[in-house]
Design a protein around this motif. Structure first.
Motif, short mmCIF file in Angstrom:
data_model
loop_
_atom_site.label_atom_id
_atom_site.label_comp_id
_atom_site.label_asym_id
_atom_site.label_seq_id
_atom_site.Cartn_x
_atom_site.Cartn_y
_atom_site.Cartn_z
N MET A 1 31.49 63.85 40.80
CA MET A 1 31.65 62.81 41.82
C MET A 1 30.29 62.43 42.40
N ASP A 2 30.26 61.28 43.07
CA ASP A 2 29.11 60.91 43.87
C ASP A 2 28.86 62.04 44.89
N PRO A 3 27.61 62.46 45.10
CA PRO A 3 27.34 63.61 45.98
C PRO A 3 27.97 63.49 47.36
N ASN A 4 27.91 62.32 47.97
CA ASN A 4 28.48 62.16 49.30
C ASN A 4 30.00 62.30 49.27
N GLU A 5 30.64 61.69 48.27
CA GLU A 5 32.09 61.80 48.12
C GLU A 5 32.48 63.24 47.82
N ALA A 6 31.70 63.92 46.94
CA ALA A 6 31.99 65.31 46.59
C ALA A 6 31.94 66.21 47.81
N ARG A 7 30.96 65.98 48.68
CA ARG A 7 30.83 66.79 49.90
C ARG A 7 32.06 66.63 50.79
N ILE A 8 32.53 65.37 50.96
CA ILE A 8 33.68 65.11 51.82
C ILE A 8 34.94 65.74 51.24
N VAL A 9 35.14 65.57 49.92
CA VAL A 9 36.34 66.11 49.26
C VAL A 9 36.36 67.63 49.34
N LYS A 10 35.22 68.26 49.06
CA LYS A 10 35.14 69.72 49.11
C LYS A 10 35.45 70.24 50.51
N GLU A 11 34.86 69.63 51.52
CA GLU A 11 35.10 70.06 52.89
C GLU A 11 36.57 69.89 53.27
N LEU A 12 37.17 68.80 52.79
CA LEU A 12 38.57 68.51 53.11
C LEU A 12 39.50 69.54 52.49
N ILE A 13 39.24 69.92 51.24
CA ILE A 13 40.10 70.88 50.55
C ILE A 13 39.99 72.28 51.17
N LEU A 14 38.77 72.70 51.48
CA LEU A 14 38.53 74.08 51.90
C LEU A 14 38.65 74.30 53.40
N ARG A 15 38.73 73.23 54.20
CA ARG A 15 38.81 73.40 55.64
C ARG A 15 40.01 74.29 56.00
#
Length: 450
Positions: free
Chosen positions: A349-363
């Motif tokens: 993924m785009d780095p910014n999108e990847a960061r948001i998705v990862k944070e959302l899943i693991l929160r």
């Protein structure tokens, strides 16, 4: 990816919510049992009477099972009936075909066709209405010639399923507030995109109902008009008579409209008239076929629409899909995925999108569920569907990029960085975190966008 379906020990909480009730009172027994009873009645009743009973039985089961489409097929010597329930086809009947029960002829007559299929191969389309479970059900019929014989597909148009308010289609409160404000603009154009059967028509009608009052003139241009909306002027495209999308739009503009809904933008002429109308004091809603909300702009570029016209008339765009809701009777708790597996999932993924998705899943605090299967959901693990949405508004930064003819990736990145857009995947993950659906279902539906 294995992590989307990891089980976690039950804490005893599942199964306390009531199961979603079927759309109509279910007929007794299965469709196969009903068919076998009719076969036994051969010789004691005329074949056409049995065909009438069988067609009614199929429709009753389809409505009770919340089916959107019924497929009636000939497979060698067998009759096969399948229902599409919550977006997935399910076998309902496979039995030896019986020529003494003329099912296809009965449906052809209901649809307004000749009883026998035409000698030359050609498709046919028709419709009819039946009263089922105490309410009027519209049925659209499509005939298709195959090497095994005629295949019929019946689209079940249930007004009760379409009669949703904006609050019921699955939007989160923030998006809902934005949409309600946006659709009250005095002029501009708003686009909805999504695959076939993703609920675009439901969303459009819900928006029109939300703003419709006696003080405004709402006119729609559709192909076909599937549902009649009270207080709204609806027109149907008829290319044979010359009433095309472009001609219909030109005529509508002479009808003193306040709000216009165009069923679909397919070519430059319709797009150009629509966008120019949005600049001259009209509010337009329409659909267009693209993969996500930001790519609508690229699609308009491909049609030849000038960038200045897009930037000055477009209010925003929304992409949507439907995901199956986990069955409340049998859903089990699921463990959240590990960080290593999430890193693998987002690596392209785009780095910014990847960061948001990862944070959302693991929160922490997620209530992830996994499907199991029970009689209430026909062992699928899912019952009913809800929408996931990607809402993009036209900010000053996005307008500048449109004028610069920027590519879709750059527009999407700007919309995400502004913090005002969540992708379909992000909205789906949010619903999975709340236990509405499962992560595996969200991935299945958004797979082409990951």
């Amino acid at each position: 990816m294995a992590f989307w379906g990891q089980n976690k020990e039950s804490d005893g909480q599942q199964g306390q919510q009531p199961a979603q009730q079927p759309a109509g009172a279910p007929p007794s027994g299965t469709l196969e049992e009903g068919y076998n009873e009719l076969v036994k009645a051969k010789g004691r009743a005329p074949g056409i009477d049995l065909a009438i009973k069988l067609s009614d039985l199929i429709l009753e089961h389809a409505v009770a099972e919340r089916s959107s489409d019924v497929h009636i097929e000939t497979q060698a010597a067998n009759l096969r009936v399948r229902f599409r329930v919550d977006g997935i086809l399910q076998d309902m009947l496979t039995a030896p075909k019986n020529s003494e029960i003329p099912l296809t002829q009965r449906i052809r007559v209901l649809a307004g066709f000749d009883p026998e299929p035409p000698a030359s191969f050609r498709t046919e389309e028709g419709r009819f209405q039946k009263i089922i479970a105490g309410r009027a059900i519209q049925v659209r019929v499509s005939s298709f010639p195959t090497v095994n014989g005629e295949k019929l597909v019946l689209r079940i148009l249930d007004r009760q399923q379409l009669g949703l308010d904006l609050e019921q289609i699955g939007m989160d409160q923030e998006s809902l507030t934005i949409i309600k404000k946006l659709i009250r603009n005095p002029y501009g154009i708003f686009f909805i995109t999504g695959s076939t059967g993703s609920g675009k028509t439901t969303s459009l009608y819900a928006m029109l109902r939300n703003i419709n009052t006696p003080m405004i003139n709402v006119i729609t241009l559709e192909d076909p008009v599937e549902y009649r909306l009270e207080g709204i002027n609806q027109a149907q495209i008829n290319n044979k008579s010359g009433f095309t999308w472009a001609e219909g739009l030109r005529t509508i503009l002479r009808q003193d409209p306040d709000v216009i809904m165009v069923g679909e933008i397919r070519d430059y002429e319709t797009a150009e008239i629509s966008l120019r109308s949005a600049l001259t004091g009209h509010l337009l809603f329409t659909t267009i076929h693209t993969i996500n909300a930001p790519s609508i702009i690229e699609r308009l570029f491909e049609m030849g629409v000038p960038p200045f016209l897009i930037a000055s008339s477009m209010l925003g765009a929304m992409s949507q899909r439907l995901v199956r809701k986990v069955c409340p009777q049998c859903a089990q708790k699921a463990a959240p995925p590990s960080e290593a597996v999430v890193n693998e999932f987002v690596k392209n993924m785009d780095p910014n999108e990847a960061r948001i998705v990862k944070e959302l899943i693991l929160r922490p605090g997620a209530d992830y569920k996994v499907e199991k299967g029970c009689p209430a959901c026909r062992n699928t693990g899912y019952l009913g569907r809800t929408g996931i949405f990607e809402l993009m508004l036209m900010s000053e930064e996005v307008r500048k990029q449109v004028l610069d003819h920027a590519p879709t990736d750059l527009i999407k990145r700007s919309a995400l960085q502004s913090g005002k857009m969540r992708t379909l995947l992000m909205d789906g993950i949010t619903k999975a975190r709340a236990g509405v659906t499962t992560l595996s279902e969200v991935i299945r539906v958004t797979a082409t966008m990951v």
